[in-house]
Design a protein around this motif. Structure first.
Motif, PDB file in Angstrom:
ATOM      1  N   LYS A 113       0.835  -1.196   0.000  1.00 15.80           N
ATOM      2  CA  LYS A 113       0.000   0.000   0.000  1.00 15.80           C
ATOM      3  C   LYS A 113       0.879   1.259   0.000  1.00 15.80           C
ATOM      4  O   LYS A 113       1.090   1.895   1.034  1.00 15.80           O
ATOM      5  CB  LYS A 113      -0.916   0.016   1.231  1.00 15.80           C
ATOM      6  N   PRO A 114       1.419   1.639  -1.164  1.00 15.63           N
ATOM      7  CA  PRO A 114       2.251   2.847  -1.192  1.00 15.63           C
ATOM      8  C   PRO A 114       1.457   4.138  -1.123  1.00 15.63           C
ATOM      9  O   PRO A 114       1.923   5.130  -0.572  1.00 15.63           O
ATOM     10  CB  PRO A 114       2.983   2.729  -2.533  1.00 15.63           C
ATOM     11  N   TRP A 115       0.225   4.149  -1.690  1.00 16.45           N
ATOM     12  CA  TRP A 115      -0.463   5.425  -1.857  1.00 16.45           C
ATOM     13  C   TRP A 115      -1.851   5.481  -1.260  1.00 16.45           C
ATOM     14  O   TRP A 115      -2.377   6.567  -1.026  1.00 16.45           O
ATOM     15  CB  TRP A 115      -0.577   5.758  -3.353  1.00 16.45           C
ATOM     16  N   SER A 116      -2.500   4.372  -1.047  1.00 12.90           N
ATOM     17  CA  SER A 116      -3.888   4.397  -0.594  1.00 12.90           C
ATOM     18  C   SER A 116      -4.047   3.616   0.700  1.00 12.90           C
ATOM     19  O   SER A 116      -3.133   2.898   1.126  1.00 12.90           O
ATOM     20  CB  SER A 116      -4.819   3.824  -1.669  1.00 12.90           C
ATOM     21  N   GLY A 117      -5.227   3.750   1.304  1.00 10.90           N
ATOM     22  CA  GLY A 117      -5.512   3.041   2.540  1.00 10.90           C
ATOM     23  C   GLY A 117      -6.022   1.634   2.287  1.00 10.90           C
ATOM     24  O   GLY A 117      -6.234   1.206   1.152  1.00 10.90           O
ATOM     25  N   LEU A 118      -6.243   0.922   3.358  1.00  9.18           N
ATOM     26  CA  LEU A 118      -6.723  -0.455   3.270  1.00  9.18           C
ATOM     27  C   LEU A 118      -8.208  -0.499   2.937  1.00  9.18           C
ATOM     28  O   LEU A 118      -8.978   0.385   3.306  1.00  9.18           O
ATOM     29  CB  LEU A 118      -6.485  -1.176   4.595  1.00  9.18           C
ATOM     30  N   GLY A 119      -8.609  -1.560   2.238  1.00 10.53           N
ATOM     31  CA  GLY A 119     -10.018  -1.797   1.986  1.00 10.53           C
ATOM     32  C   GLY A 119     -10.689  -2.391   3.210  1.00 10.53           C
ATOM     33  O   GLY A 119     -10.057  -2.672   4.241  1.00 10.53           O
ATOM     34  N   HIS A 120     -11.997  -2.619   3.101  1.00 11.22           N
ATOM     35  CA  HIS A 120     -12.785  -3.135   4.222  1.00 11.22           C
ATOM     36  C   HIS A 120     -12.257  -4.491   4.686  1.00 11.22           C
ATOM     37  O   HIS A 120     -12.205  -5.440   3.921  1.00 11.22           O
ATOM     38  CB  HIS A 120     -14.250  -3.260   3.812  1.00 11.22           C
ATOM     39  N   ARG A 121     -11.808  -4.567   5.946  1.00 16.89           N
ATOM     40  CA  ARG A 121     -11.319  -5.798   6.573  1.00 16.89           C
ATOM     41  C   ARG A 121     -10.227  -6.477   5.738  1.00 16.89           C
ATOM     42  O   ARG A 121     -10.113  -7.709   5.731  1.00 16.89           O
ATOM     43  CB  ARG A 121     -12.461  -6.782   6.802  1.00 16.89           C
ATOM     44  N   GLN A 122      -9.422  -5.675   5.068  1.00 10.39           N
ATOM     45  CA  GLN A 122      -8.468  -6.269   4.120  1.00 10.39           C
ATOM     46  C   GLN A 122      -7.446  -7.163   4.811  1.00 10.39           C
ATOM     47  O   GLN A 122      -7.238  -8.313   4.397  1.00 10.39           O
ATOM     48  CB  GLN A 122      -7.768  -5.167   3.332  1.00 10.39           C
ATOM     49  N   LEU A 123      -6.796  -6.659   5.853  1.00  7.48           N
ATOM     50  CA  LEU A 123      -5.825  -7.498   6.557  1.00  7.48           C
ATOM     51  C   LEU A 123      -6.499  -8.681   7.239  1.00  7.48           C
ATOM     52  O   LEU A 123      -5.953  -9.792   7.268  1.00  7.48           O
ATOM     53  CB  LEU A 123      -5.047  -6.661   7.579  1.00  7.48           C
ATOM     54  N   GLU A 124      -7.691  -8.451   7.789  1.00  6.51           N
ATOM     55  CA  GLU A 124      -8.408  -9.543   8.442  1.00  6.51           C
ATOM     56  C   GLU A 124      -8.717 -10.659   7.444  1.00  6.51           C
ATOM     57  O   GLU A 124      -8.572 -11.857   7.747  1.00  6.51           O
ATOM     58  CB  GLU A 124      -9.714  -9.043   9.070  1.00  6.51           C
TER      59      GLU A 124
END
Length: 417
Positions: A113-124
């Motif tokens: 993720k160089p430029w944007s935030g995480l999506g919904h529950r992405q790491l989970e």
């Protein structure tokens, strides 16, 4: 030497310093980088990182970079003969994985993720994917300069690896492997990657320009030089605004006189800006705010413009803003606009808010990056090829919308005598 004499002395030295700079460019090419040609989108960076981590990658160094990476994750190093499959943009039931490393006894998921935030529950979701893998060591790596404040259920189950700024950073990982690189071209490539990460995320500038070197050499010995430089630093916001307004002037001069200028805040409130009073430096620069230029005949909520994709003038994008129906302030003509772009055969990136977008040139409009840009162009932005191409890109998008929604009136045919 008084202050003004110091400035005059530097002006006198400029021809010599310009000749030195020309020599450095000719024989050293200090500004040459593959990222200036290929870009550094999330996908492009993922492909570059994956190639380096792949023991079968074109770098020819076997598992050298992979092992440097695995050591930081506490996983066993690989021999050249051991299998490791590296995939990018790998689709699973839990989401699309940026980089997936699969080894007989270990699996690593890398979310880049160089430029944007995480999506919904992405790491989970990726943690849930790894939980389905039995009998192997697993790691979930969040590759980003900024850690998440709350990883939800994944907290404690992922490794945050910044790009730069730490002994555990990805750049440090690659740089530590350079002494063992055998191929010259591979070493040049890796140094370019490390240098680019340091410049984009760590604030490092490219090799010092002769003029910058001249100023530095005088700081300790010439009190007037120190006074001048510290005065400029103290007034850096004004200098930044001056540079920003020069960019803004070039932008509005490239667009038709009749276009409206609007500023849309992150909360979707808008204010109209009079063209004669337009100053780009007065734009709010909130993340996801938008500076809009539009023909009044275009559909509602359709414009061309700019938006910072991060707080504080960073990662500025440019293109057509026409949000899909599921987003705030949607454009009812979004599907039609998508069709216009397809028919025009323009190769564009597209997301929910922007049917066509790209990163601006320069990409970051903060003080230091903007100063580097102006210094390289001798304070004449239009001499920069990529800035001129950005304006042409903006003009071409406007022309597509004008042709559909504000076509020129048909010419009257004079009657035959």
């Amino acid at each position: 030497m008084n202050d003004l004499a110091f400035i005059d002395d530097l002006k006198t030295a400029l021809p010599r310093l310009d000749a030195e700079r020309a020599g450095e460019v000719l024989f050293g090419a200090p500004h040459l980088s593959m990222f200036d040609v290929l870009g550094d989108s999330e996908m492009q960076l993922s492909r570059t990182f994956a190639m380096l981590l792949d023991p079968r990658g074109a770098h020819g160094q076997g598992p050298l970079f992979l092992n440097a990476f695995l050591r930081r994750l506490g996983l066993r190093e690989r021999k050249r003969s051991e299998a490791c499959t590296v995939r990018t943009e790998h689709t699973t039931a839990y989401g699309r994985i940026d980089i997936l490393l699969e080894m007989p006894d270990a699996t690593v998921v890398i979310e880049n993720k160089p430029w944007s935030g995480l999506g919904h529950r992405q790491l989970e979701r990726y943690a849930e994917f790894l939980a389905t893998i039995r009998g192997k060591g697993t790691r979930l790596v969040f590759l980003s300069q900024w850690d998440v404040e709350d990883g939800g259920e994944a907290l404690g189950h992922y490794v945050h690896m910044p790009f730069v700024g730490s002994e555990h950073s990805f750049a440090e990982c690659l740089e530590g492997a350079i002494p063992a690189v055998k191929a010259y071209r591979a070493e040049v490539l890796v140094r370019d990657v490390v240098d680019h990460l340091e410049r984009r995320f760590g604030g490092r500038t490219r090799s010092m320009d002769p003029l910058q070197g001249e100023i530095r050499s005088r700081l300790d010995d010439d009190p007037s030089a120190a006074r001048i430089v510290t005065a400029i630093v103290a007034d850096q916001n004004h200098v930044r605004d001056w540079m920003t307004d020069r960019l803004g002037q070039a932008i509005i001069e490239a667009l038709p006189q009749g276009y409206e200028i609007l500023e849309q805040k992150r909360n979707l409130t808008r204010r109209r800006i009079d063209r004669s009073a337009f100053r780009l430096s007065e734009f709010g620069w909130e993340m996801y705010s938008c500076l809009m230029f539009r023909n009044p005949r275009w559909p509602a909520n359709c414009s061309i413009g700019f938006s910072p994709d991060a707080t504080g003038r960073r990662s500025v994008v440019v293109g057509i803003n026409a949000p899909q129906a599921s987003k705030g302030a949607p454009c009812d003509a979004r599907d039609e606009i998508d069709g216009l772009l397809v028919a025009a055969e323009i190769d564009v990136k597209t997301v929910e808010h922007w049917p066509a977008w790209d990163y601006a040139e320069p990409r970051d409009w903060d003080g230091q990056q903007l100063a580097n840009f102006f210094h390289k162009t001798d304070c004449a932005p239009l001499t920069n090829t990529r800035f001129a191409e950005m304006l042409e890109y903006l003009q071409s998008l406007a022309s597509i919308l004008d042709a559909k929604y504000d076509p020129p009136a048909p010419k009257e045919v004079a009657p035959h005598a």
